[in-house]
Enzyme design. Structure first.
Site, PDB file in Angstrom:
ATOM      1  N   ASP A   1      -2.573  14.392   6.945  1.00  0.00           N
ATOM      2  CA  ASP A   1      -2.048  13.146   6.402  1.00  0.00           C
ATOM      3  C   ASP A   1      -0.858  13.361   5.477  1.00  0.00           C
ATOM      4  O   ASP A   1      -1.006  13.270   4.260  1.00  0.00           O
ATOM      5  CB  ASP A   1      -3.176  12.419   5.665  1.00  0.00           C
ATOM      6  CG  ASP A   1      -2.801  10.976   5.339  1.00  0.00           C
ATOM      7  OD1 ASP A   1      -1.795  10.489   5.869  1.00  0.00           O
ATOM      8  OD2 ASP A   1      -3.534  10.354   4.552  1.00  0.00           O
TER       9      ASP A   1
ATOM     10  N   GLU B   1       0.857  -1.191   0.000  1.00  0.00           N
ATOM     11  CA  GLU B   1       0.000   0.000   0.000  1.00  0.00           C
ATOM     12  C   GLU B   1       0.890   1.237   0.000  1.00  0.00           C
ATOM     13  O   GLU B   1       1.800   1.360   0.816  1.00  0.00           O
ATOM     14  CB  GLU B   1      -0.924  -0.022   1.227  1.00  0.00           C
ATOM     15  CG  GLU B   1      -1.822   1.202   1.287  1.00  0.00           C
ATOM     16  CD  GLU B   1      -3.157   0.950   2.001  1.00  0.00           C
ATOM     17  OE1 GLU B   1      -3.542  -0.222   2.180  1.00  0.00           O
ATOM     18  OE2 GLU B   1      -3.806   1.953   2.371  1.00  0.00           O
TER      19      GLU B   1
ATOM     20  N   GLU C   1       4.016   9.185  -0.688  1.00  0.00           N
ATOM     21  CA  GLU C   1       2.635   9.145  -1.173  1.00  0.00           C
ATOM     22  C   GLU C   1       2.172  10.483  -1.763  1.00  0.00           C
ATOM     23  O   GLU C   1       1.688  10.539  -2.882  1.00  0.00           O
ATOM     24  CB  GLU C   1       1.711   8.721  -0.031  1.00  0.00           C
ATOM     25  CG  GLU C   1       0.240   8.768  -0.411  1.00  0.00           C
ATOM     26  CD  GLU C   1      -0.684   8.298   0.711  1.00  0.00           C
ATOM     27  OE1 GLU C   1      -0.197   8.000   1.818  1.00  0.00           O
ATOM     28  OE2 GLU C   1      -1.902   8.233   0.463  1.00  0.00           O
TER      29      GLU C   1
ATOM     30  N   GLU D   1     -10.723   4.728   9.150  1.00  0.00           N
ATOM     31  CA  GLU D   1     -10.901   4.355   7.739  1.00  0.00           C
ATOM     32  C   GLU D   1     -11.457   2.938   7.606  1.00  0.00           C
ATOM     33  O   GLU D   1     -10.879   2.090   6.927  1.00  0.00           O
ATOM     34  CB  GLU D   1      -9.580   4.523   6.973  1.00  0.00           C
ATOM     35  CG  GLU D   1      -9.079   5.964   7.003  1.00  0.00           C
ATOM     36  CD  GLU D   1      -7.830   6.223   6.190  1.00  0.00           C
ATOM     37  OE1 GLU D   1      -7.035   5.285   5.998  1.00  0.00           O
ATOM     38  OE2 GLU D   1      -7.656   7.374   5.742  1.00  0.00           O
TER      39      GLU D   1
END
Ligand code: BDP
Length: 693
Positions: free
Chosen positions: A378, A172, A406, A299
């Site tokens: 985040d 991920e 990310e 989440e």
């Protein structure tokens, strides 16, 4: 192809006269019983020294014949040479610490009648290993003998990598190939990359690793059963030889999903018993198992909320199961409502972690650590520091950083993150007056907590270069160095990494160091402006999309309209988020007069014509920074091209390819973001660079 050795190349330095020193470094002596970590240290020393000196390195039975003498503190105190060492320093040596002591010892074979000897003494076996890597680094950097003396201890007790690896081999938010641990539901216990990885981590002082994704799906839920433990134990064996403890991410609903119980309620006795038995089983396979990493009620992951329990009740139940074996629970604070409504301007995702966890301060067991992301949202390119640091005073805390890029270019763009992390650890929370930095809180020192540390989400995969972008190796290296000592400078770490990775050609060293140091600001300038965040494509988070998340439920809004942009997080008229900081920050951020430009849109909703401290209007800043950012991305590529033929072909070309792509994509960011704001605001660029339809 063989995996890249990264910074463990041990290229002999070209500067300084090291002939006399290197002549002596061909024999090593290890004192005391051969603990497995000492065997590792010895092997590393021999391998590193032979590569540096170009000679075979042997083991000397007599310490007087050796150039490097290695021992733990306990063994050193009993050795014949004990009196040669500084007694006070030796007495101070603690866990994982080391002393490098350099002196001249008598040597008949040398014309001077004496030769240098380097003593590496560890507070424990792990300290010896860190001392050996420190020595090898110093020698590679061409440090003169007099500069090699050192006495160090890690600042953070836990220095950890979090892998977001899934059992099927996917990672991920991974941008460097597939998992080195798992493939198609199997554990790759024999993968030689795991040992190579353990070496890389130990060489920068990492001592813990969580193997699997915090989002624990069906297969990984069974990792804590005897179906997987035998193979996971073999991975733990590999890491153990490098002083690294293994953790697993667990599913809070495991008692239901693998235990067959009707509930996972943390206060139900059957649930607590099930976790105790599970812990016992795990420790039969992995006697030094680190513990659990938990993402709960976040989440869509299960957690204690389902049963009307709070996070302390959930975490403490797991902590009690692990306590008899010395294990810990790392409980993540990334908890927020991911189904919120952008029309509700009072619900603020940035507030969530603080609102959830501060009321629970002091209620967690001593073997629970709360893991807190650096920012309240985040891992954006720019965020303020999470106010949970400073908000919690009676709870163990750990800083979570994202090494994997990310939101910072996904290892296709160059973004050296150590300068950002350095700002985070140096941030003064004022929780106990001036000097109450995040670094001191995370380490446990400020509030005298028994546990603490830093975790980084790994950027590694089975890519030959480990990190996709070769220059992204600097982030992995830098993370370890900063976790060891948060006071090291980002520039010094960058330069160290470049020398170890590319050798000491001065043009190469200055050029790459300069590129790394400029890269965060370059990336920031062509992406989302002034701390507003997101503006990325939903899902994969790569590339510009100004309204990508604006009308979805994730709580990541920028509220741009024809008059202005930004989120009002003030106490006076906004969400009240600024009130989560101690003074002076709560006031500094609250007021337009003092809020730093780079965070303006994080804290305030302002008209496009608002003037920044820089003197520019917000809209003109957006235009200028995006034009400049795209130009500077082009500059990065040119800088690299100036190194052609000074770097081996393979690495030169793979990096060039990425920098070329970055320069292209930076233009796309520039055009999409600038056009978006031009159309929203109708205000033309002062320099007429935009095409005005
Ligand atoms: C976000 C990622 C998501 C992670 C989540 C987390 O987009 O993939 O699962 O954080 O940290 O950054 O749990």
């Amino acid at each position: 192809a063989a995996a890249d050795p990264c910074w463990l190349r041990f290229i002999p330095p070209s500067r300084g006269d090291l002939t006399r020193l290197f002549a002596r470094l061909t024999a090593v002596h290890v004192a005391g019983p051969l603990h497995p970590l000492l065997a590792t240290a010895r092997a590393e020393l021999r391998q590193g020294l032979s590569s540096l000196t170009g000679r075979t390195v042997t083991e000397a039975a007599d310490w007087r014949a050796a150039g490097v003498i290695v021992a733990t503190r306990a063994a050193a105190l009993r050795a014949p040479w004990a009196t040669l060492l500084p007694a006070a320093r030796l007495a101070e040596l603690g866990r994982e610490g080391f002393l490098l002591h350099v002196m001249e010892t008598p040597d008949d074979r040398s014309p001077q009648g004496a030769a240098p000897a380097i003593f590496v003494v560890g507070g424990d076996e792990a300290g010896v290993l860190y001392g050996v890597f420190h020595l090898l680094r110093g020698l590679t950097l061409g440090t003169p003998l007099s500069g090699l003396a050192a006495c160090e201890h890690p600042v953070n007790p836990l220095r950890m990598l979090n892998h977001w690896d899934n059992a099927d081999g996917s990672v991920e938010r991974g941008y460097a190939g597939r998992s080195i641990f798992f493939r198609e539901g199997r554990v790759l216990a024999d993968n030689p990359r795991i040992r190579a990885y353990a070496r890389l981590l130990a060489s920068v002082g990492i001592n813990a690793v969580a193997l699997n994704n915090v989002n624990v799906h069906a297969t990984e839920t069974r990792f804590i059963t005897e179906e997987y433990l035998p193979d996971l134990a073999r991975i733990a064996d590999v890491f153990r030889a490098y002083g690294i403890r293994v953790f697993l991410s667990v599913n809070f609903a495991s008692p239901i999903e693998v235990g067959g119980l009707p509930t996972a309620d943390p206060l139900h006795p059957d649930v607590a018993r099930w976790w105790r038995e599970t812990a016992r089983t795990i420790y039969q396979y992995i006697p030094d198992f680190g513990g659990f990493l938990v993402k709960a009620d976040s989440e869509f992951r299960p957690g204690p909320f389902t049963y009307g329990r709070d996070h302390a009740q959930g975490a403490n139940m797991l902590a009690d199961a692990l306590a008899p074996f010395g294990g810990i629970v790392i409980w993540r604070c990334f908890v927020y409502n991911c189904l919120q409504d952008w029309r509700d301007r009072k619900t603020d995702r940035a507030r969530a972690a603080y609102d959830h966890f501060v009321p629970l301060d002091g209620m967690f067991r001593d073997n629970v650590i709360l893991q807190i992301k650096n920012g309240p949202m985040d891992f954006q390119v720019r965020e303020p520091v999470s106010p949970l640091f400073g908000g919690l005073t009676r709870t163990n805390q750990m800083l979570e950083l994202q090494i994997t890029q990310e939101y910072t270019g996904q290892q296709r763009h160059l973004c050296y993150l150590v300068p950002q992390w350095q700002e985070v650890v140096a941030f003064d929370t004022y929780a106990r007056g001036p000097g109450s930095t995040v670094a001191r809180i995370a380490s446990g020192e400020l509030f005298r907590r028994p546990q603490g540390g830093v975790a980084g989400v790994s950027n590694v995969g089975d890519d030959v270069f480990w990190t996709g972008h070769v220059l992204a190796q600097a982030n992995l290296y830098g993370f370890g160095r900063l976790a060891w000592n948060p006071e090291l400078s980002a520039a010094a770490i960058a330069e160290e990494w470049v020398r170890l990775t590319f050798g000491d050609d001065p043009l190469v060293v200055t050029t790459i160091t300069e590129m790394l140091m400029a890269s965060w600001s370059i990336y920031e300038s062509y992406t989302a402006p002034l701390g507003v965040g997101w503006m990325v494509n939903p899902g994969h988070h790569y590339g510009p999309n100004p309204d990508g998340y604006e009308y979805s439920k994730w709580g990541t809004y920028h509220y741009a309209d024809h008059q202005g942009v930004g989120v009002d997080r003030t106490r006076r008229t906004g969400t009240g988020y600024t009130g989560q900081y101690h003074p002076p920050h709560c006031d500094v951020y609250e007021s337009l007069a003092t809020c730093p430009d780079e965070l303006l849109l994080f804290f305030h909703h302002v008209p496009y014509t608002h003037r920044l401290h820089s003197g520019k209007t917000v809209i003109q800043h957006i235009y200028d920074s995006h034009f400049e950012g795209a130009e500077r991305a082009e500059w990065l590529k040119q800088r690299w091209e100036s190194l052609a033929r000074r770097i081996d072909d393979v690495r030169y070309h793979v990096v060039l390819e990425r920098l070329t792509e970055q320069a292209e994509h930076a233009k796309e960011w520039r055009d999409v973001i600038n056009t978006y704001f031009y159309r929203k605001s109708g205000i033309p660029d002062e320099h007429g660079r935009l095409i005005h339809p």
